[in-house]
Write a protein that holds these residues in place. Sequence first.
Motif, PDB file in Angstrom:
ATOM      1  N   LYS A  50       0.815  -1.215   0.000  1.00  0.00           N
ATOM      2  CA  LYS A  50       0.000   0.000   0.000  1.00  0.00           C
ATOM      3  C   LYS A  50       0.845   1.260   0.000  1.00  0.00           C
ATOM      4  O   LYS A  50       0.446   2.286  -0.550  1.00  0.00           O
ATOM      5  CB  LYS A  50      -0.926  -0.002   1.216  1.00  0.00           C
ATOM      6  CG  LYS A  50      -1.994  -1.093   1.176  1.00  0.00           C
ATOM      7  CD  LYS A  50      -2.866  -1.038   2.422  1.00  0.00           C
ATOM      8  CE  LYS A  50      -3.905  -2.137   2.394  1.00  0.00           C
ATOM      9  NZ  LYS A  50      -4.746  -2.138   3.626  1.00  0.00           N
ATOM     10  N   THR A  51       2.012   1.204   0.651  1.00  0.00           N
ATOM     11  CA  THR A  51       2.859   2.394   0.773  1.00  0.00           C
ATOM     12  C   THR A  51       4.317   2.014   0.576  1.00  0.00           C
ATOM     13  O   THR A  51       4.679   0.824   0.665  1.00  0.00           O
ATOM     14  CB  THR A  51       2.717   3.045   2.164  1.00  0.00           C
ATOM     15  OG1 THR A  51       3.227   2.140   3.161  1.00  0.00           O
ATOM     16  CG2 THR A  51       1.260   3.386   2.472  1.00  0.00           C
ATOM     17  N   ASP A  53       6.710   2.733   2.696  1.00  0.00           N
ATOM     18  CA  ASP A  53       7.228   2.246   3.976  1.00  0.00           C
ATOM     19  C   ASP A  53       6.905   0.767   4.177  1.00  0.00           C
ATOM     20  O   ASP A  53       7.748  -0.006   4.654  1.00  0.00           O
ATOM     21  CB  ASP A  53       6.647   3.062   5.135  1.00  0.00           C
ATOM     22  CG  ASP A  53       7.365   4.392   5.311  1.00  0.00           C
ATOM     23  OD1 ASP A  53       8.429   4.583   4.688  1.00  0.00           O
ATOM     24  OD2 ASP A  53       6.853   5.241   6.063  1.00  0.00           O
ATOM     25  N   GLU A  54       5.690   0.354   3.821  1.00  0.00           N
ATOM     26  CA  GLU A  54       5.325  -1.056   3.941  1.00  0.00           C
ATOM     27  C   GLU A  54       6.174  -1.909   3.005  1.00  0.00           C
ATOM     28  O   GLU A  54       6.628  -3.000   3.367  1.00  0.00           O
ATOM     29  CB  GLU A  54       3.844  -1.242   3.608  1.00  0.00           C
ATOM     30  CG  GLU A  54       3.362  -2.679   3.763  1.00  0.00           C
ATOM     31  CD  GLU A  54       1.923  -2.874   3.346  1.00  0.00           C
ATOM     32  OE1 GLU A  54       1.535  -4.036   3.099  1.00  0.00           O
ATOM     33  OE2 GLU A  54       1.189  -1.863   3.250  1.00  0.00           O
ATOM     34  N   SER A 173      10.206  10.086   2.766  1.00  0.00           N
ATOM     35  CA  SER A 173       9.352  10.909   3.633  1.00  0.00           C
ATOM     36  C   SER A 173       9.987  11.158   4.993  1.00  0.00           C
ATOM     37  O   SER A 173       9.510  12.008   5.755  1.00  0.00           O
ATOM     38  CB  SER A 173       7.990  10.238   3.828  1.00  0.00           C
ATOM     39  OG  SER A 173       8.124   9.004   4.511  1.00  0.00           O
ATOM     40  N   THR A 203       8.269   9.914  -3.948  1.00  0.00           N
ATOM     41  CA  THR A 203       6.879  10.071  -3.543  1.00  0.00           C
ATOM     42  C   THR A 203       6.582  11.560  -3.350  1.00  0.00           C
ATOM     43  O   THR A 203       7.490  12.396  -3.296  1.00  0.00           O
ATOM     44  CB  THR A 203       6.602   9.341  -2.217  1.00  0.00           C
ATOM     45  OG1 THR A 203       7.255  10.050  -1.143  1.00  0.00           O
ATOM     46  CG2 THR A 203       7.118   7.910  -2.259  1.00  0.00           C
ATOM     47  N   ASP A 205       5.781  12.868  -0.719  1.00  0.00           N
ATOM     48  CA  ASP A 205       6.276  13.273   0.596  1.00  0.00           C
ATOM     49  C   ASP A 205       7.802  13.407   0.632  1.00  0.00           C
ATOM     50  O   ASP A 205       8.356  13.719   1.688  1.00  0.00           O
ATOM     51  CB  ASP A 205       5.856  12.235   1.651  1.00  0.00           C
ATOM     52  CG  ASP A 205       4.352  12.169   1.826  1.00  0.00           C
ATOM     53  OD1 ASP A 205       3.698  13.231   1.767  1.00  0.00           O
ATOM     54  OD2 ASP A 205       3.822  11.050   2.005  1.00  0.00           O
ATOM     55  N   THR A 252       4.642  -0.091  -4.901  1.00  0.00           N
ATOM     56  CA  THR A 252       4.531   0.750  -3.709  1.00  0.00           C
ATOM     57  C   THR A 252       3.232   1.557  -3.672  1.00  0.00           C
ATOM     58  O   THR A 252       3.002   2.300  -2.716  1.00  0.00           O
ATOM     59  CB  THR A 252       5.708   1.735  -3.637  1.00  0.00           C
ATOM     60  OG1 THR A 252       5.704   2.558  -4.816  1.00  0.00           O
ATOM     61  CG2 THR A 252       7.035   1.007  -3.545  1.00  0.00           C
ATOM     62  N   ASN A 254       2.610   3.963  -5.625  1.00  0.00           N
ATOM     63  CA  ASN A 254       2.946   5.334  -6.007  1.00  0.00           C
ATOM     64  C   ASN A 254       2.258   5.734  -7.306  1.00  0.00           C
ATOM     65  O   ASN A 254       1.898   6.892  -7.493  1.00  0.00           O
ATOM     66  CB  ASN A 254       4.461   5.460  -6.155  1.00  0.00           C
ATOM     67  CG  ASN A 254       4.964   6.832  -5.797  1.00  0.00           C
ATOM     68  OD1 ASN A 254       4.208   7.685  -5.353  1.00  0.00           O
ATOM     69  ND2 ASN A 254       6.247   7.058  -5.989  1.00  0.00           N
TER      70      ASN A 254
END
Length: 343
Positions: A50-51, A53-54, A173, A203, A205, A252, A254
């Motif tokens: 989903k992200t 970071d994950e 981020s 990203t 961020d 990701t 994105n």
Amino acid sequence: MALYADLHRHLGGSVVPRILWRYFKRHDPKMAQRFPQYPVFEEFYTRKRKTLDEYLELHTLVENVQTEETLPYFIYRLIRGAYIFEHLAYLELRYTPYLRTPQYLEQSERIDAMTNIVKIVGKASQVKEYPIVISQILCMHSRLPYEVNKAIVDLAAQMKNYVCAIDVAGGDSHYGERLDEFIDLYKYARALGLNTTGHLYETSDGCYPELLPYLMRIGHGIQIPLKFPELLPEIARSNQCLEICPTTYLKTGNLENLYELKTVFDRCFEAGVHIAICTDNAGLHNVRLPFEFENLLTQDVIDFHQLQACQNFAFQHAFAWPYKKPPASLLTGLLKDKSLQRS
């Protein structure tokens, strides 16, 4: 003959799923029990996250098993696949050496142990039967303390026979509250004569224009043409190459689809900004560099002219490629010489 260059590949994400699963089956009973059948592991390892970071959490899975003892095992198989299946002539492997040192050691001991990690990776990368030019990029990390990141820069400067550049990784981020630290570290690296790249503008961020002046290449950078195209003329003047890793942005979350990258390529080509097409984490994606090329072509993101230009840009911006021309040009010269000899 090997023809391609990959400028952005993480050591942690380079292990293809079947090789990692086989390692777990032989050496890690806990992981073997968790994933008794390969298809289940492959689905877990390569699925979309989903992200960012994950997605990056998966790196810890591999970092924990890439030790002094096991690194040669993984690197040999990486190089074998890169040469035979991807036709790579040049590869820059990036990673954070601190994260391959034993976790039970004190911080100062782990810093000292990084030297041996770099040596092991360097020596294991010299595989005679698969002649690829390989160099290392050492990654500072957004979640490591300043002292460790500075030690990584110092190590890169001390081991230029193995290391061609430094990077910052760990999720763009997370740079914001420590931006001054990273600016100082990049200034320091440039003063030491080091080449620089960095995960930036990947990203929405991770957009920090303050870091751009210190980078010779930009890791990802897709948000620049997508959201800040006014920066492109200066990127072109500075001869900064974007390291675009297409599949990553799908994994990701994105981007929703590859076609969104058409804007990235079109705006960069119009502005004279160079792009190198890379894999980032070929193992996590289960996608090799030639398939990145093919996917971009078949989905009308780029045309053949743009593809060939990007392939040449990769060698042009490679930090440790020892020749003035890409291998295809060298091969053409050899064939011409042979024809002259025969006549």
